[in-house]
Design a protein around this motif. Structure first.
Motif, PDB file in Angstrom:
ATOM      1  N   ARG A   1      43.332  33.036  35.801  1.00 41.36           N
ATOM      2  CA  ARG A   1      42.055  32.683  36.832  1.00 41.36           C
ATOM      3  C   ARG A   1      42.294  33.675  38.070  1.00 41.36           C
ATOM      4  O   ARG A   1      41.361  33.937  38.658  1.00 41.36           O
ATOM      5  N   GLU A   2      43.567  33.893  38.298  1.00 41.37           N
ATOM      6  CA  GLU A   2      43.821  34.687  39.452  1.00 41.37           C
ATOM      7  C   GLU A   2      43.319  36.090  39.154  1.00 41.37           C
ATOM      8  O   GLU A   2      42.708  37.033  39.809  1.00 41.37           O
ATOM      9  N   ALA A   3      43.530  36.494  37.763  1.00 39.61           N
ATOM     10  CA  ALA A   3      43.208  37.617  37.422  1.00 39.61           C
ATOM     11  C   ALA A   3      41.556  37.732  37.455  1.00 39.61           C
ATOM     12  O   ALA A   3      41.097  38.979  37.728  1.00 39.61           O
ATOM     13  N   VAL A   4      41.008  36.884  37.231  1.00 39.12           N
ATOM     14  CA  VAL A   4      39.500  36.818  37.171  1.00 39.12           C
ATOM     15  C   VAL A   4      38.971  37.041  38.764  1.00 39.12           C
ATOM     16  O   VAL A   4      38.157  37.784  38.746  1.00 39.12           O
TER      17      VAL A   4
ATOM     18  N   GLY B   1      48.470  42.945  44.551  1.00 38.02           N
ATOM     19  CA  GLY B   1      49.107  41.727  45.028  1.00 38.02           C
ATOM     20  C   GLY B   1      48.680  40.519  44.195  1.00 38.02           C
ATOM     21  O   GLY B   1      48.268  40.647  43.083  1.00 38.02           O
ATOM     22  N   SER B   2      48.233  39.543  45.088  1.00 35.55           N
ATOM     23  CA  SER B   2      47.834  38.430  44.506  1.00 35.55           C
ATOM     24  C   SER B   2      46.213  38.453  44.954  1.00 35.55           C
ATOM     25  O   SER B   2      45.915  39.468  45.242  1.00 35.55           O
TER      26      SER B   2
ATOM     27  N   TYR C   1      52.335  36.035  39.858  1.00 30.26           N
ATOM     28  CA  TYR C   1      51.188  35.646  40.774  1.00 30.26           C
ATOM     29  C   TYR C   1      50.914  36.629  41.559  1.00 30.26           C
ATOM     30  O   TYR C   1      49.317  36.781  41.944  1.00 30.26           O
ATOM     31  N   ASP C   2      51.807  37.220  42.402  1.00 32.74           N
ATOM     32  CA  ASP C   2      51.450  38.109  43.656  1.00 32.74           C
ATOM     33  C   ASP C   2      51.847  39.395  43.075  1.00 32.74           C
ATOM     34  O   ASP C   2      51.778  40.491  44.226  1.00 32.74           O
TER      35      ASP C   2
END
Length: 264
Positions: free
Chosen positions: A185-188, A226-227, A210-211
């Motif tokens: 989801r972070e990559a999205v 980064g994040s 994550y970051d």
């Protein structure tokens, strides 16, 4: 005097022999009310018959619009609209739910009646922002992190997601702490924040922790993002940085207030 009195008495008797004006008015109003009530009942019955019992307002055709990858035939078959049924009684919510269940590529659909004989299906498809390779195929992921379709040929202009989390140290710790789904989801989120001109030239989004998310472009240039935090600020900074140093090979916007570019 006596004759005059007798005549006046006769006139009064003649006037009193008919109904008073107020009584006549009430009778006239009652007749009007009865006539209107009967007309309303007949009109209501006719309307109900027209909508539900007649052959005039029934579903005869289904039109589909808004498709890009899907075909109108696929959508109409999945909708399974009961042709011949009364248009008024058609369950549009059930049709929408059926389409979303059978065709996950559909993000939303507007089901509308097109009187007197049609149903319109206006489809909005999900747009992939990332691809996850699965064997020889690719799973499309939209901007909400929904994995909605598996295709054999990668769509052009959509970067691949690479989870590089198997190495020891902070990457493994990040995986244990956040889990793979959260990191996807972070990559999205990152993919959704990348400037459009960069997204079109991005080959892959690499998640190392994550970051520590890295963009790799088609020409070999890289971007340390980064994040996923401060995505809008990073996008603005990256745009300005690329314009200011077009020959650079690496851009670091992980701290958007202190960007760095290097290589040539």
């Amino acid at each position: 005097m006596a004759g005059s009195t007798t005549a006046e008495r006769g006139e009064r008797q003649q006037e009193s022999s008919g109904p008073p004006p107020a009584r006549r008015l009430r009778a006239r109003r009652l007749r009007v009310i009865i006539i209107l009530a009967v007309a309303l009942v007949l009109l209501s019955a006719g309307t109900v018959w027209l909508l539900y019992g007649s052959q005039w307002l029934r579903v005869e055709r289904v039109s589909v619009s808004g498709t890009k990858v899907l075909t109108p035939k696929q959508v109409s078959e999945a909708a399974d609209v009961p042709l011949g049924s009364p248009l008024i009684s058609l369950d549009t919510d059930a049709i929408e739910a059926r389409l979303r269940r059978k065709l996950p590529r559909i993000d939303s659909v507007d089901v509308s009646r097109s009187w007197p004989h049609g149903i319109g299906l206006k489809v909005t498809e999900r747009t992939p922002v990332l691809l996850v390779q699965k064997g020889g195929n690719f799973v499309e992921v939209d901007d909400e992190g929904v994995r909605f379709a598996t295709v054999s040929v990668a769509p052009k202009g959509v970067p691949a997601l690479q989870l590089m989390l198997s190495e020891p140290g902070s990457r493994a710790a990040s995986l244990r702490r956040f889990g793979e789904d959260r990191l996807v989801r972070e990559a999205v989120r990152v993919a959704g924040d990348i400037p459009a001109f960069v997204a079109r030239a991005t080959r892959s989004v690499k998640v190392r922790s994550y970051d520590d998310i890295l963009l790799e472009m088609n020409d070999g240039r890289t971007v340390a993002w980064g994040s996923s935090e401060q995505g809008a600020a990073k996008a603005r900074t990256l745009t300005a940085l690329i314009k200011a140093t077009p020959d650079a090979r690496h851009f670091d916007v992980s701290v958007p207030t202190a960007p760095v570019s290097s290589g040539s």
